[in-house]
Write a protein that holds these residues in place. Structure first.
Motif, PDB file in Angstrom:
ATOM      1  N   LYS A  92     110.059 -48.250  72.478  1.00 58.88           N
ATOM      2  CA  LYS A  92     109.746 -49.685  72.517  1.00 58.88           C
ATOM      3  C   LYS A  92     110.823 -50.539  73.180  1.00 58.88           C
ATOM      4  CE  LYS A  92     106.419 -49.876  68.813  1.00 58.88           C
ATOM      5  NZ  LYS A  92     106.086 -50.336  67.485  1.00 58.88           N
ATOM      6  N   ASN A  93     111.312 -50.093  74.329  1.00 52.18           N
ATOM      7  CA  ASN A  93     112.184 -50.926  75.146  1.00 52.18           C
ATOM      8  C   ASN A  93     113.483 -51.322  74.455  1.00 52.18           C
ATOM      9  OD1 ASN A  93     112.287 -51.719  77.729  1.00 52.18           O
ATOM     10  ND2 ASN A  93     111.591 -53.823  77.340  1.00 52.18           N
ATOM     11  N   ASN A  94     113.933 -50.510  73.550  1.00 52.60           N
ATOM     12  CA  ASN A  94     115.184 -50.804  72.864  1.00 52.60           C
ATOM     13  C   ASN A  94     116.249 -49.889  73.456  1.00 52.60           C
ATOM     14  OD1 ASN A  94     117.317 -50.289  70.900  1.00 52.60           O
ATOM     15  ND2 ASN A  94     116.119 -51.579  69.518  1.00 52.60           N
ATOM     16  N   ALA A  95     117.312 -50.495  73.997  1.00 54.53           N
ATOM     17  CA  ALA A  95     118.302 -49.711  74.744  1.00 54.53           C
ATOM     18  C   ALA A  95     119.003 -48.671  73.871  1.00 54.53           C
ATOM     19  CB  ALA A  95     119.337 -50.651  75.350  1.00 54.53           C
ATOM     20  N   TRP A  96     119.280 -49.053  72.629  1.00 55.81           N
ATOM     21  CA  TRP A  96     119.970 -48.104  71.756  1.00 55.81           C
ATOM     22  C   TRP A  96     119.058 -46.939  71.393  1.00 55.81           C
ATOM     23  CZ3 TRP A  96     124.937 -47.684  71.163  1.00 55.81           C
ATOM     24  CH2 TRP A  96     125.738 -48.809  71.408  1.00 55.81           C
ATOM     25  N   PHE A  97     117.783 -47.222  71.183  1.00 56.69           N
ATOM     26  CA  PHE A  97     116.841 -46.126  70.925  1.00 56.69           C
ATOM     27  C   PHE A  97     116.707 -45.237  72.152  1.00 56.69           C
ATOM     28  CE2 PHE A  97     114.599 -48.452  67.298  1.00 56.69           C
ATOM     29  CZ  PHE A  97     115.109 -47.582  66.350  1.00 56.69           C
ATOM     30  N   ARG A  98     116.709 -45.870  73.326  1.00 57.30           N
ATOM     31  CA  ARG A  98     116.621 -45.078  74.560  1.00 57.30           C
ATOM     32  C   ARG A  98     117.834 -44.165  74.692  1.00 57.30           C
ATOM     33  NH1 ARG A  98     115.012 -49.732  77.296  1.00 57.30           N
ATOM     34  NH2 ARG A  98     116.952 -49.817  78.453  1.00 57.30           N
ATOM     35  N   TYR A  99     118.998 -44.720  74.350  1.00 54.82           N
ATOM     36  CA  TYR A  99     120.214 -43.913  74.419  1.00 54.82           C
ATOM     37  C   TYR A  99     120.105 -42.701  73.491  1.00 54.82           C
ATOM     38  CZ  TYR A  99     124.985 -42.459  73.411  1.00 54.82           C
ATOM     39  OH  TYR A  99     126.118 -41.707  73.213  1.00 54.82           O
ATOM     40  N   LEU A 100     119.651 -42.945  72.254  1.00 51.14           N
ATOM     41  CA  LEU A 100     119.506 -41.852  71.290  1.00 51.14           C
ATOM     42  C   LEU A 100     118.469 -40.843  71.763  1.00 51.14           C
ATOM     43  CD1 LEU A 100     119.664 -43.760  67.882  1.00 51.14           C
ATOM     44  CD2 LEU A 100     121.249 -42.020  68.690  1.00 51.14           C
ATOM     45  N   ASN A 101     117.404 -41.371  72.327  1.00 51.20           N
ATOM     46  CA  ASN A 101     116.326 -40.504  72.793  1.00 51.20           C
ATOM     47  C   ASN A 101     116.820 -39.597  73.919  1.00 51.20           C
ATOM     48  OD1 ASN A 101     113.707 -39.614  72.626  1.00 51.20           O
ATOM     49  ND2 ASN A 101     112.989 -40.977  74.241  1.00 51.20           N
ATOM     50  N   GLU A 102     117.565 -40.211  74.832  1.00 52.26           N
ATOM     51  CA  GLU A 102     118.090 -39.436  75.956  1.00 52.26           C
ATOM     52  C   GLU A 102     119.087 -38.394  75.453  1.00 52.26           C
ATOM     53  OE1 GLU A 102     120.848 -40.347  79.765  1.00 52.26           O
ATOM     54  OE2 GLU A 102     119.160 -41.720  79.429  1.00 52.26           O
ATOM     55  N   HIS A 112     100.523 -45.730  57.892  1.00 51.30           N
ATOM     56  CA  HIS A 112      99.846 -47.001  58.140  1.00 51.30           C
ATOM     57  C   HIS A 112     100.731 -48.143  57.655  1.00 51.30           C
ATOM     58  CE1 HIS A 112      95.911 -44.525  57.641  1.00 51.30           C
ATOM     59  NE2 HIS A 112      96.491 -44.300  58.804  1.00 51.30           N
ATOM     60  N   SER A 113     101.093 -49.001  58.558  1.00 50.85           N
ATOM     61  CA  SER A 113     101.860 -50.187  58.181  1.00 50.85           C
ATOM     62  C   SER A 113     101.739 -51.187  59.310  1.00 50.85           C
ATOM     63  CB  SER A 113     103.329 -49.818  57.950  1.00 50.85           C
ATOM     64  OG  SER A 113     104.081 -50.980  57.719  1.00 50.85           O
ATOM     65  N   SER A 114     101.763 -52.470  58.960  1.00 51.91           N
ATOM     66  CA  SER A 114     101.640 -53.495  60.001  1.00 51.91           C
ATOM     67  C   SER A 114     102.921 -53.585  60.825  1.00 51.91           C
ATOM     68  CB  SER A 114     101.326 -54.845  59.357  1.00 51.91           C
ATOM     69  OG  SER A 114     102.302 -55.128  58.373  1.00 51.91           O
ATOM     70  N   ASN A 115     104.012 -53.109  60.265  1.00 51.59           N
ATOM     71  CA  ASN A 115     105.285 -53.220  60.975  1.00 51.59           C
ATOM     72  C   ASN A 115     106.021 -51.883  60.909  1.00 51.59           C
ATOM     73  OD1 ASN A 115     107.465 -54.220  62.308  1.00 51.59           O
ATOM     74  ND2 ASN A 115     108.098 -55.669  60.719  1.00 51.59           N
ATOM     75  N   LYS A 116     106.140 -51.220  62.061  1.00 49.59           N
ATOM     76  CA  LYS A 116     106.839 -49.933  62.109  1.00 49.59           C
ATOM     77  C   LYS A 116     107.956 -50.020  63.142  1.00 49.59           C
ATOM     78  CE  LYS A 116     102.918 -47.331  62.496  1.00 49.59           C
ATOM     79  NZ  LYS A 116     102.066 -46.118  62.461  1.00 49.59           N
ATOM     80  N   ILE A 117     109.152 -49.588  62.733  1.00 50.62           N
ATOM     81  CA  ILE A 117     110.323 -49.648  63.613  1.00 50.62           C
ATOM     82  C   ILE A 117     110.905 -48.249  63.762  1.00 50.62           C
ATOM     83  CG2 ILE A 117     112.633 -50.634  63.929  1.00 50.62           C
ATOM     84  CD1 ILE A 117     111.809 -52.965  62.179  1.00 50.62           C
ATOM     85  N   GLY A 118     111.331 -47.934  64.970  1.00 51.26           N
ATOM     86  CA  GLY A 118     111.972 -46.633  65.180  1.00 51.26           C
ATOM     87  C   GLY A 118     111.198 -45.806  66.167  1.00 51.26           C
ATOM     88  N   ILE A 119     111.717 -44.648  66.449  1.00 49.31           N
ATOM     89  CA  ILE A 119     111.107 -43.795  67.469  1.00 49.31           C
ATOM     90  C   ILE A 119     109.738 -43.304  66.991  1.00 49.31           C
ATOM     91  CG2 ILE A 119     112.226 -41.679  66.657  1.00 49.31           C
ATOM     92  CD1 ILE A 119     112.530 -40.894  69.603  1.00 49.31           C
TER      93      ILE A 119
END
Lengths: 396, 135
Positions: A129-139, A112-119
């Motif tokens: 969340k529409n972040n190209a670098w995260f998408r790259y890592l995810n792929e 629980h947090s008001s601000n969460k970043i990352g996959i």
């Protein structure tokens, strides 16, 4: 402000993420920083500063409870639930998932947090969340493709947190008496050379190159100490991570075949050579440090898969090594001036050069754009102005 | 350490890729492997020198239970079938091993999957975190 960083990786990867963790601290200097790591990576806690709390995810205990038929299936459930509640009670203002696994994505969703970043993980799939670098890592994570960049570089871009090298102190070559520290063993037998080869290398260094026996040390874990001590006629030192850090920091050159200690060495200013054999891939695991020398086999089957054995009748990347050339290579680095760029002494290693590529990790790779175009089309959203650390082949 | 890349080593690696995920740390773990042969145990012990492993050969569930009573005071972390050495999926030996597997680890996995199916929200998510941790 209270920040939790999730780094549920193996020990070496957690150490590899230290520069990024320090980047978070620089970005939020007054924040209280907590770190969530696997219980098996607890040794990393000794090496990192600027962390207020470390939470150990009880992976091993949960796996034991899950496979043990004596316990009810609800036992691991309530163990995990209690652990998550303990973290949620801390009321973190910001949670950053620095790991790229489905497990960490699910845990981020439970926090629980008001601000969460990352996959994160929703609707049975990971979310970036529409972040190209995260998408790259995810792929990358889901495709078994070879990585083009260091994971930490991608994460740095994705989180918009710059990474700076933060070496503990400058090595003073005059004080170090040119000590050479070796880490020769790996859990994966494909990554380590036959120890007999090293015995011959040490013999050559001592008898043909005037290297003193006292200059050479081999780092050992407790489990392998007796075996290595009985095998080698040079110093074998049984040490924990912090002691290994101190020994490497007090040396002129560190030579390794596996990741954990090469990441520890990357926290020091000591010169480093990493031998990449079998499945070891510097694009994926290179220590975050400028001018680490990577030696890479130039054979078609390299790198082999982490999940399969060597595909050859004999281990070609091991056999390609010439012991005398290896000795000369180590000797040349022992006597080189720190941070020299010429690497001229490699030129005499003709057949060594034929069989192995010698690479430097550098923060300003001229190959970056070429590699991007050739192997992966990154999104236009990526920030093209900041250099990416990757590997550049040394022109000899 | 180098291995000859013979047929048994290939089989060993196939088995390892199926049953020993990369994120599974077997350091100092107590494990039982059902079914073995000499080369398999050699590869395994070299690969996982810090794992306390017991190799058991058995021919039925009852046989297995009898053998396990010999370990009654020993905690074991994992029981892993050495399925790769039991022939193809149609063979009686393979079917037997499948049954053994289901009667041991498979039981927990099935219960886990059932919990995930019947729950929602954070409860479901917590169960599915556990699912990530099983073999």
């Amino acid at each position: 402000m209270k920040i939790l960083l999730i780094s549920l990786q193996k020990l070496g990867d957690v150490i590899h993420s230290f520069p990024l963790i320090q980047g978070v601290k620089s970005k939020y200097p007054s924040a209280s920083i907590s770190l969530l790591i696997n219980d098996e990576a607890s040794g990393a806690a000794e090496l990192i500063s600027d962390i207020d709390n470390i939470y150990l995810f009880p992976r091993k205990k949960l796996q034991f409870l899950l496979s043990n038929q004596i316990n009810s299936i609800s036992t691991p459930y309530y163990n995990l639930k209690t652990f998550i509640e303990k973290i949620n009670n801390q009321n973190f203002d910001l949670v950053i998932n620095m790991t790229f696994t489905t497990l960490s994505a699910k845990i981020l969703d439970l926090l629980h947090s008001s601000n969460k970043i990352g996959i994160s993980y929703k609707n049975s799939q990971t979310q970036t969340k529409n972040n190209a670098w995260f998408r790259y890592l995810n792929e990358l994570a889901s495709s078994n493709k070879q990585p083009l960049f260091l994971y930490q570089d991608c994460l740095s871009k994705a989180l918009n947190i710059p990474i700076k090298e933060n070496l503990t102190k400058s090595a003073d070559i005059n004080l170090k008496n040119k000590k050479i520290v070796f880490q020769l063993t790996s859990a994966d037998p494909r990554k380590q050379l036959d120890l007999n080869i090293w015995n011959q290398v040490f013999y050559n260094l001592i008898h043909n190159y005037n290297i003193s026996k006292n200059q050479i040390s081999i780092l050992s874990s407790e489990n392998e100490y007796q075996e290595l001590k009985a095998f080698f006629d040079v110093n074998v030192i049984n040490c924990n991570l912090k002691q290994a850090f101190d020994l490497i920091n007090d040396s002129h050159l560190f030579f390794s075949v596996d990741t954990s200690l090469s990441h520890v060495a990357a926290l020091t200013a000591t010169d480093q050579i990493v031998f990449n054999l079998g499945p070891a891939q510097p694009n994926k695991i290179s220590p975050y440090k400028t001018n680490v020398i990577h030696v890479i086999p130039k054979i078609n089957c390299y790198p082999c898969s982490h999940f399969k054995g060597c595909s050859q009748v004999t281990t070609l990347c091991h056999q390609a090594l010439d012991i005398f050339e290896l000795t000369e290579f180590i000797y040349s680095k022992t006597n080189s001036i720190k941070n020299d760029k010429a690497l001229s002494q490699f030129e005499i290693l003709k057949s060594f050069k034929d069989n192995f590529g010698i690479y430097l990790s550098t923060p300003d790779s001229v190959l970056r754009a070429k590699i991007e175009n050739k192997r992966y089309q990154l999104s236009n959203n990526l920030n093209q102005n900041i250099p990416i650390k990757t590997l550049t082949e040394v022109t000899l | 350490m180098q291995f000859d890349n013979d047929r048994s080593f290939k089989k060993y690696n196939q088995w390892k890729s199926l049953f020993i995920p990369n994120n599974l740390d077997l350091t100092n773990a107590q494990i039982i492997i059902l079914g073995t042969d000499n080369s398999f145990s050699k590869y395994f012990k070299t690969d996982f020198p810090d794992t306390n492993v017991f190799f058991l050969n058995c021919h039925s569930v009852d046989d297995l239970k009898n053998l396990l009573t010999q370990f009654e005071n020993k905690k074991y972390d994992y029981i892993i079938p050495n399925r790769m050495f039991w022939g193809n999926a149609d063979s009686p030996a393979y079917q037997l091993m499948q049954n053994l597997y289901q009667s041991l680890i498979g039981k927990n996995i099935k219960e886990l999957n059932d919990e995930i199916k019947k729950t929602t929200g954070d409860e479901k998510l917590t169960w599915s975190v556990l699912q990530e941790l099983v073999l």
